[in-house]
Design an enzyme around this catalytic site. Structure first.
Site, PDB file in Angstrom:
ATOM      1  N   TYR A 183       2.915   8.495   0.302  1.00 57.08           N
ATOM      2  CA  TYR A 183       2.630   9.278  -0.911  1.00 57.08           C
ATOM      3  C   TYR A 183       3.309   8.654  -2.128  1.00 57.08           C
ATOM      4  O   TYR A 183       4.533   8.497  -2.162  1.00 57.08           O
ATOM      5  CB  TYR A 183       3.155  10.689  -0.710  1.00 57.08           C
ATOM      6  N   TYR A 230      -5.609   4.454  -7.413  1.00 56.35           N
ATOM      7  CA  TYR A 230      -6.926   4.754  -6.829  1.00 56.35           C
ATOM      8  C   TYR A 230      -7.342   6.191  -7.126  1.00 56.35           C
ATOM      9  O   TYR A 230      -8.247   6.445  -7.905  1.00 56.35           O
ATOM     10  CB  TYR A 230      -6.921   4.475  -5.328  1.00 56.35           C
TER      11      TYR A 230
END
Length: 379
Positions: free
Chosen positions: A277, A325
């Site tokens: 993450y 992204y």
């Protein structure tokens, strides 16, 4: 009894990972769910276990059951922030192994970008932080970054290297939204948000939906795609408010990763790709340390040496991650989908040759909750 290798991910999908047009959060999750089931060669009528959480819906499994028109016999809406869906993998595996369901759908949808960039969150009012101007979550991560710098000598340039590496991976992903290289100077010259963090130290704000389908290892043998086995899972947490965090530079990721890797029976040398993450450059750097990819306090030097960029020692966040992204409020589902792509050999030019074992790690809130999963191509 263990759930190691007893279940497999058999279908995945993502939809509208930058911006959607006209879809709701439930609509994005539903579209991804149908594609993931098609990927597996299954139908909606096969689903009897539903796992989801949301910043939009107070009872998300009821919302999604109605939207999809299914009648699950087992549901789980565990909410741990962005790592929830990685935790759901372990919960789904346990439920399948216990006979509580046969086909588990884990799904998520969010329209954070279409909501004009406003942070949509169901997090409660932080009585000891927000009245004093601490903007959640970026303000908290600014405090954490300052502490890491003071304690270990980490620099802004090293943090910027995290964003630069993410962009280098994103340039290999045709679905990533910004096909332009990034430099350390670009990051340092971007708008200051919460000192020492700049705009480009922070994740994107996007829409997006994603889903994964799990079933037993036995049933997975007859489905459309090669199974990706769940080898190990682990969870851990120790605070809710950053003001109550025992140590700003050490997290419970250490323990969730230890539990997952012990269950899987793997070491760091076995990990071919990692999907961690990255809401902020500092959060990723601390997690790399706590997951054991480098010693505590040496994350800055580790990333500055090019270890997490393409061609480095660790194939990390190969789709470009949350920094380059997609990051539709919660990132966990998209860490899972990219790990599965790598293990199936479907990652195109960013494929890690021979990838057989992947580690997926998510955090929730300000490094508060952690969930780790180890996935592999063999049970």
């Amino acid at each position: 009894m263990t759930i190691r290798g007893k279940t497999a991910i058999v279908g995945i999908a993502e939809v509208d990972t930058f911006e959607t047009r006209g879809r709701s959060p439930a609509g994005l999750a539903a579209a991804a769910s149908k594609r993931a089931l098609a990927d597996a060669g299954l139908e909606l009528s096969d689903v009897d276990g539903l796992f989801t959480t949301s910043s939009y819906y107070s009872m998300p499994t009821l919302t999604m059951s109605e939207y999809l028109g299914i009648k699950p016999r087992y549901t789980d809406s565990t909410a741990l922030g962005g790592c929830s869906f990685i935790a759901h993998l372990g919960h789904a595996a346990a439920a399948i192994e216990a006979g509580l369901c046969d086909v588990a759908l884990v799904c998520y949808g969010s329209t954070q970008r279409s909501d004009r960039g406003k942070l949509v969150s169901n997090a409660e009012w932080l009585a000891y932080e927000q009245p004093y101007g601490l903007l959640h979550p970026v303000g908290s991560f600014g405090l954490i970054a300052n502490r890491h710098m003071a304690q270990f000598g980490t620099t802004s340039e090293q943090l910027a290297q995290v964003a630069v590496a993410a962009r280098e991976w994103a340039l290999l992903n045709p679905a990533a939204p910004y096909p332009k290289p990034l430099t350390v100077d670009d990051v340092l010259e971007s708008t200051p948000i919460a000192s020492p963090l700049h705009k480009l130290d922070c994740c994107l704000v996007t829409d997006g939906g994603a889903a994964a389908v799990l079933t037993s290892a036995a049933r997975a043998q007859d489905l459309a795609k090669p199974p990706v086995y769940l080898l190990g899972t682990g969870e851990a947490s120790n605070h809710r408010n950053v003001s109550q965090m025992p140590d700003l530079t050490a997290t419970e990721a250490t323990h969730s990763a230890e539990r997952a890797m012990q269950m899987a029976g793997v070491t760091h040398a076995d990990i071919d790709t990692a999907h961690v993450y990255d809401a902020f450059t500092i959060s990723l750097l601390i997690l790399l340390e706590d997951l054991g990819f480098c010693p505590k306090g040496e994350g800055g030097a580790f990333v500055a040496d090019g270890n997490i960029a393409p061609g480095g020692s660790l194939a990390l966040n190969t789709n470009g991650g949350g920094l380059s992204y997609t990051h539709p409020g919660m990132l966990g589902m998209f860490l899972i989908t990219e790990a599965v792509r790598q293990l199936r050999g479907e990652a195109g030019v960013r494929q890690k040759p021979g990838a057989a074992v992947s580690l997926v790690h998510g955090m929730g809130l300000t490094l508060a909750a952690h969930a780790t999963a180890v996935l592999g191509i063999s049970p």
